[in-house]
Design an enzyme around this catalytic site. Structure first.
Site, PDB file in Angstrom:
ATOM      1  N   HIS A  24      -2.664  -1.912  -2.139  1.00 20.04           N
ATOM      2  CA  HIS A  24      -2.356  -1.518  -3.261  1.00 20.04           C
ATOM      3  C   HIS A  24      -2.222  -2.793  -4.341  1.00 20.04           C
ATOM      4  CE1 HIS A  24       1.593  -2.228  -2.749  1.00 20.04           C
ATOM      5  NE2 HIS A  24       1.411  -1.517  -1.724  1.00 20.04           N
ATOM      6  N   ARG A  27       3.326  -3.819  -7.374  1.00 19.48           N
ATOM      7  CA  ARG A  27       4.415  -2.606  -7.634  1.00 19.48           C
ATOM      8  C   ARG A  27       5.792  -3.044  -8.015  1.00 19.48           C
ATOM      9  NH1 ARG A  27       6.868  -3.422  -3.200  1.00 19.48           N
ATOM     10  NH2 ARG A  27       6.386  -3.549  -1.225  1.00 19.48           N
ATOM     11  N   HIS A 270      -2.153  -0.342   2.460  1.00 23.45           N
ATOM     12  CA  HIS A 270      -0.796  -0.865   2.466  1.00 23.45           C
ATOM     13  C   HIS A 270      -0.993  -2.548   3.072  1.00 23.45           C
ATOM     14  CE1 HIS A 270       1.110   2.596   0.961  1.00 23.45           C
ATOM     15  NE2 HIS A 270       0.338   3.075   1.978  1.00 23.45           N
ATOM     16  N   ASP A 271       0.072  -3.419   2.907  1.00 19.64           N
ATOM     17  CA  ASP A 271       0.011  -4.736   3.611  1.00 19.64           C
ATOM     18  C   ASP A 271       0.245  -4.398   5.212  1.00 19.64           C
ATOM     19  OD1 ASP A 271       2.534  -3.773   3.192  1.00 19.64           O
ATOM     20  OD2 ASP A 271       3.631  -5.744   2.824  1.00 19.64           O
TER      21      ASP A 271
END
Length: 357
Positions: A24, A27, A270-271
């Protein structure tokens, strides 16, 4: 984190299909440390939410994909050509939406409102409790949890962590944690909170010097290495990133055996998704994947009919892709060789393997 399958339409290669899994965009922190003056109400939408910076990042990434694959993907959205899957987090769902806005701006009959150059494209997800493909560690896997505990006690981990022990205790005091409760995950929380605040021009505490934040980054990377490697990497892979590799190879094999119209499968994640995947493949560089990072699998059919897989890593949409070579193979790697070389990290029965010994 980002994965993508696609075929290389260059030279002797023939494009068949591609998948991508990406992280993503930018954030807000997912949580913060006790002494941090910037609490959840500091952030416009609260913790763990995609920011306007993150929206712009993924919109530009979608435009990058449109330009790079203009000769492969249809110029307009076609529901038979594209499938999008996301974890059930606001930031990954929103990243997918913005990415698709850059990749598939409405054209011709798809323009439903001349004042809104956007069109709805379906994004599929499952609940967090049922997510066993993209968010690691997966829920309800006692064996993985046991391996995590064993890793923290292993000589290999202790050797890597020992030089940071005094530093971690100092940070615990600064951040408001007791010495007993401080661990790598809390150190990672401190690093992530400070990083988010720096990006958004929030004031940082005086102790958060560049040197301190650099060491916190090293410890955050060590935390991820400990989660998916250091100790019994292959078994951990079968309970995490290997699950995703298995799905990817199943999709690729289906396309190789029966070419289909579906050209693009996107995973918004995600990472840790990228790290788990790359650790399973034994190709992780040890560096945290930045926002919008993407690991890419390309399926080719060469002029002699052989199917091969190329891998690339995208960690900046403004730069070219990095080639990733599977250990023990060439690039591109013959599909059969790729399958054989990764067989050790593919789970046969995930539910059974998740049970403790």
């Amino acid at each position: 984190i980002c994965i993508q399958y696609f075929s290389h339409a260059f030279l002797s290669f023939y494009v068949l299909n591609y998948e991508q899994v990406y992280r993503h965009g930018d954030r807000s922190p997912t949580e913060t440390f006790p002494t941090d003056p910037h609490k959840e109400d500091t952030w416009p939408q609260g913790f763990g939410q995609l920011t306007t910076i993150g929206m712009q990042q993924h919109y530009e990434f979608g435009q990058f994909l449109r330009e790079r694959y203009a000769d492969f993907l249809n110029s307009t959205y076609n529901q038979q050509e594209v499938y999008i899957r996301s974890t059930d987090f606001d930031r990954t769902l929103m990243s997918a939406q913005v990415n698709l806005a850059g990749l598939y701006p409405p054209r011709g009959q798809q323009v439903w409102n001349s004042n809104v150059l956007w069109q709805p494209i379906p994004i599929h997800t499952v609940s967090k409790l049922k997510e066993k493909l993209l968010d690691f560690p997966i829920p309800d896997c006692p064996r993985f949890n046991q391996l995590q505990s064993e890793t923290s006690m292993s000589p290999e981990f202790q050797e890597k962590f020992q030089p940071y022990k005094d530093f971690s205790q100092r940070v615990a005091s600064y951040a408001g944690y007791s010495p007993e409760e401080m661990d790598l995950q809390k150190l990672a929380t401190v690093y992530d909170s400070l990083l988010c605040e720096e990006i958004h021009n929030y004031s940082l505490p005086s102790w958060a010097t560049p040197e301190t934040r650099s060491k916190l980054l090293e410890l955050t990377e060590l935390a991820e290495l400990a989660s998916f490697g250091i100790y019994r990497r292959e078994e951990k892979a079968r309970l995490s990133g290997g699950v995703l590799v298995k799905t990817i190879l199943e999709n690729i094999t289906k396309v190789a055996n029966n070419p289909q119209q579906l050209k693009l499968i996107m995973y918004s994640a995600h990472d840790t998704t990228i790290i788990a995947l790359q650790m399973a493949l034994n190709v992780w560089s040890g560096r945290l994947p930045p926002y919008c990072a993407c690991h890419i699998f390309e399926l080719y059919q060469e002029s002699n009919g052989q199917f091969t897989i190329g891998m690339y890593y995208q960690n900046d949409s403004h730069s070219d892709l990095y080639e990733v070579v599977l250990p023990g193979c060439t690039s591109p790697c013959p599909l059969q060789n790729f399958v054989e070389l990764t067989s050790g990290i593919i789970p046969k029965d995930l539910e059974e393997e998740c049970m403790t010994d």
